[in-house]
Motif scaffolding. Structure first.
Motif, PDB file in Angstrom:
ATOM      1  N   ALA A 194     -12.483 -27.418  13.303  1.00  0.00           N
ATOM      2  CA  ALA A 194     -12.802 -28.236  14.357  1.00  0.00           C
ATOM      3  C   ALA A 194     -12.023 -27.796  15.522  1.00  0.00           C
ATOM      4  CB  ALA A 194     -12.403 -29.662  14.100  1.00  0.00           C
ATOM      5  N   ASP A 195     -12.653 -27.505  16.906  1.00  0.00           N
ATOM      6  CA  ASP A 195     -12.159 -26.647  17.869  1.00  0.00           C
ATOM      7  C   ASP A 195     -10.717 -27.747  18.390  1.00  0.00           C
ATOM      8  OD1 ASP A 195     -13.952 -24.855  17.876  1.00  0.00           O
ATOM      9  OD2 ASP A 195     -15.109 -25.889  19.564  1.00  0.00           O
ATOM     10  N   TYR A 196     -10.740 -29.049  18.241  1.00  0.00           N
ATOM     11  CA  TYR A 196      -9.587 -29.728  18.724  1.00  0.00           C
ATOM     12  C   TYR A 196      -8.801 -30.538  17.640  1.00  0.00           C
ATOM     13  CZ  TYR A 196     -11.423 -28.273  23.230  1.00  0.00           C
ATOM     14  OH  TYR A 196     -12.038 -27.538  24.165  1.00  0.00           O
ATOM     15  N   GLY A 197      -9.177 -30.026  16.384  1.00  0.00           N
ATOM     16  CA  GLY A 197      -8.680 -30.788  15.165  1.00  0.00           C
ATOM     17  C   GLY A 197      -9.612 -31.877  14.709  1.00  0.00           C
ATOM     18  N   TYR A 198      -8.709 -32.614  13.957  1.00  0.00           N
ATOM     19  CA  TYR A 198      -9.426 -33.837  13.486  1.00  0.00           C
ATOM     20  C   TYR A 198      -8.680 -35.132  13.628  1.00  0.00           C
ATOM     21  CZ  TYR A 198     -12.583 -30.973  10.844  1.00  0.00           C
ATOM     22  OH  TYR A 198     -13.309 -29.920  10.704  1.00  0.00           O
ATOM     23  N   VAL A 199      -8.870 -36.236  13.815  1.00  0.00           N
ATOM     24  CA  VAL A 199      -8.191 -37.479  13.980  1.00  0.00           C
ATOM     25  C   VAL A 199      -7.523 -38.132  12.721  1.00  0.00           C
ATOM     26  CG1 VAL A 199      -9.309 -38.193  16.072  1.00  0.00           C
ATOM     27  CG2 VAL A 199      -9.986 -39.166  13.807  1.00  0.00           C
ATOM     28  N   PHE A 200      -6.569 -38.771  12.819  1.00  0.00           N
ATOM     29  CA  PHE A 200      -6.021 -39.420  11.423  1.00  0.00           C
ATOM     30  C   PHE A 200      -6.851 -40.837  11.600  1.00  0.00           C
ATOM     31  CE2 PHE A 200      -1.653 -37.108  11.720  1.00  0.00           C
ATOM     32  CZ  PHE A 200      -1.764 -36.855  10.430  1.00  0.00           C
ATOM     33  N   PRO A 201      -7.147 -41.344  10.452  1.00  0.00           N
ATOM     34  CA  PRO A 201      -6.665 -41.016   9.268  1.00  0.00           C
ATOM     35  C   PRO A 201      -7.927 -39.835   8.440  1.00  0.00           C
ATOM     36  CG  PRO A 201      -7.791 -43.047   8.992  1.00  0.00           C
ATOM     37  CD  PRO A 201      -7.850 -42.837  10.378  1.00  0.00           C
TER      38      PRO A 201
END
Length: 647
Positions: A194-201
């Motif tokens: 994912a280009d900008y990462g993944y949200v928590f949770p």
């Protein structure tokens, strides 16, 4: 001589091995099932986790990098200390009103190449781990900037993921992203970029070995919020700090902290089934209130016109209709959304507040969070971002009798934005106002930390059902995920439960709803938030069946207990919640075929209860059913359908 040297070398190796082994710090949960090891290897701080003897997280990295010193390498294990915590606390806003929390604690200390110290505190309760870092002063330095974090989670190869990607900063409507409003992919393979990462949770299925939920809690004005990102290693995810582009490029991506100081908590929930995931209270167990409530706050249900009547409804006459609707449903609130300042104005707002008060309904008003972080044009603007203007506005709100605010369009996860959240909440408490956040980040223990906090959106919520055909078609899929992921770690102001067949003011022609009425009613139980804006419309008073209206009148938004019954994220979910002596069991089916389930309901054993359910054509009805003496009950849930049982 050569043999003596060889023996000495072997002895030294053995002694070295014993020394390394002795520097493994171990802590086990009170029930003995969950075990955490912390140790150093090649100058790195590492940990691993087992549950019931199975390795759930493999050797994973720990550490921080600050502007003053590097705590990610050249670390030497120096000490470990054990302790215990046991407390009972109450909070009406979370999934369980009374919690008994017991955990075993280990604090492990390391020194780095500069001989500066860092310690890591781990609290291990049954099925949960919460941990954070403590930094001490570094010589004459009493402050530092934490620039990045090495914390990682290395999963077994068979793991699949349930993750929502972080939105690209400064994109979307009026450059208001990120707002935690992306969808999920279920059972995706490890390492999908994912280009900008993944949200928590983030939720992870470890094949047949169990489940892990990752999140964080305890974030306030003293730190930034974080998220997950991929690494070059497919099975390793790490904690990442905000993107520089967030908040219109203003503010640091790291965290400025006073020393000694601590990071927020990283949380790990582990179970062989989804039961510990749904029922976890770890986001609330390890945090404390940050201030005393200025009054006893009221929570409950609200009407709001904007969800279907949109901007054009923000006028005096239409808002009177929704006040009358709230009164007819015995709802505590009405939310007046954006543009009330322009279309109604402050003078006439005083009249509306008084009219609502005569109907025993409280007003909540929408505000734009600021004008600097994005381009959202709707007003009121520039009232929440300035301390002086905010206090002036809140003083007026208190004087005319407004009960709370819904504040929208935040700029991201930087410490700068976390400070704005806290400032709004703290000032609002001074004036007796509850706060709901929209276009926002995940709440991280805020139900406990801030007494007047009343929930957050931070999900692909009801407004996207209005705007997007694709989201309407996936409504059941996403709804079946939320009890296991987003809503299990924090309150979720979804704003749904539509009784209109078409998501329009006219209730015809376009925006057809693909889920059944029983599905919609079930989400009123599945989705938990102390103040929930329901999408019931004035026309529903005459075009919806009486049993549906009766249900929407009685459904609570505060719960004393939450119990996992059955489910598979992305496919179906069945959850039980209790309010005082009344149980509600709700289930939905996201699959394309009928779901036949045999569920265990000991709370209803041998009792007659009300059942709302769909027939094969998707038509909803209510009937009375008798639960067997052993509590077993068989239910068939239609595709995109649902059911509710209640006593």
């Amino acid at each position: 001589m050569t043999k003596i040297v060889s023996y000495l070398s072997l002895l030294l190796c053995l002694l070295s091995g014993i020394s390394v082994f002795a520097q493994v710090a171990e802590v086990i949960s009170p029930d003995g099932k969950l075990k955490l090891n912390v140790f150093s290897e090649n100058g790195k701080a590492l940990y691993n986790v087992t549950y019931q003897g199975k390795e759930m997280l493999e050797k994973s990295p720990l550490g921080l990098i600050t502007n003053e010193s590097d705590f990610s390498q050249n670390l030497k294990f120096t000490d470990s200390k054990k302790d215990q915590v046991s407390k009972t606390y109450t909070n009406e806003k979370i999934k369980k009103s009374q919690v008994d929390y017991k955990a075993n604690i280990i604090t492990v200390s390391f020194t780095n190449a500069n001989q500066f110290s860092i310690s890591m505190e781990f609290q291990v309760s049954n099925e949960n781990i919460a941990f954070r870092y403590h930094l001490l002063p570094m010589k004459d330095r009493m402050s530092a900037v934490v620039q990045s974090e090495i914390t990682g989670y290395r999963f077994p190869a068979q793991t699949t993921t349930f993750l929502s990607p972080m939105m690209k900063p400064m994109t979307g409507f009026a450059r208001t992203a990120p707002s935690y409003e992306s969808g999920y992919k279920a059972d995706a393979e490890l390492g999908v970029k994912a280009d900008y990462g993944y949200v928590f949770p983030g939720l992870f299925r470890l094949g047949n070995d169990g489940w892990i939920l990752l999140s964080e809690t305890g974030v306030n004005s003293l730190y930034c919020a974080s998220h997950l990102e991929n690494t070059s290693e497919k099975s390793l995810y790490k904690v990442a700090y905000p993107d520089m582009a967030e908040n219109n490029g203003f503010g640091s991506t790291g965290a400025a902290i006073s020393l000694p100081g601590s990071t927020p908590w990283r949380t790990i929930t582990i179970g062989e089934s989804l039961k510990p995931i749904v029922e976890t209270t770890v986001p609330f167990d390890v945090v404390e209130p940050m201030y005393e409530p200025s009054q006893k706050y009221q929570f409950g249900k609200s009407t709001w016109s904007w969800i279907l009547w949109q901007d054009n409804s923000m006028n005096y006459d239409d808002q009177v209709k929704f006040i009358d609707l709230a009164s007819a449903l015995n709802y505590q609130f009405i939310l007046m959304d954006a543009l009330w300042d322009k279309n109604i104005g402050k003078e006439r707002m005083k009249e509306l507040v008084q009219y609502a008060k005569s109907k025993n309904v409280g007003l909540m008003l929408w505000y734009n969070s600021n004008g600097a972080a994005n381009d959202a044009p709707m007003g009121p603007r520039n009232k929440m971002s300035s301390s002086v203007e905010r206090k002036k506005e809140m003083k007026w709100l208190k004087e005319i009798g407004v009960k709370g605010l819904k504040v929208d369009f935040f700029g991201g996860d930087k410490q700068e934005t976390m400070r704005l959240y806290e400032d709004i909440l703290s000032d609002a408490n001074d004036f007796g106002l509850t706060i709901v956040f929209h276009g926002t980040t995940l709440p991280r223990g805020w139900e406990i930390m801030y007494p007047n906090y009343a929930g957050s959106e931070a999900v692909l919520a009801s407004e996207m059902l209005y705007f997007s055909e694709d989201v309407r078609k996936q409504e059941a899929f996403f709804a079946s995920l939320h009890p296991f992921i987003r809503n299990t770690v924090g309150s979720m102001e979804f704003g749904g439960t539509f009784l209109n067949k078409f998501l329009t003011k006219s209730n015809k022609d376009k925006n057809k709803r693909y889920t059944t009425d029983s599905f919609q009613l079930a989400t009123a139980v599945l989705f938990q938030n102390p103040v929930q804006m329901f999408a019931v419309m004035p026309n529903n008073l005459t075009d919806a069946p009486k049993f549906q209206l009766d249900f929407m009148k009685e459904i609570p938004t505060l719960w004393d207990e939450t119990v996992f019954i059955d489910g598979d994220p992305g496919k179906y979910s069945v959850i039980a919640r209790r309010h005082q002596d009344h149980w509600y069991i709700a289930g939905i089916n996201a699959e394309k075929t009928v779901k036949k389930l045999k569920i265990s309901l000991p709370m209803f054993a041998g009792k007659s209860v009300k059942l709302i359910i769909d027939d094969a054509k998707g038509n909803s009805s209510e009937k009375e059913v008798k639960i067997s003496k052993n509590g077993d009950f068989t239910v068939e849930i239609q595709p995109n359908g649902g059911f509710v049982l209640r006593n």
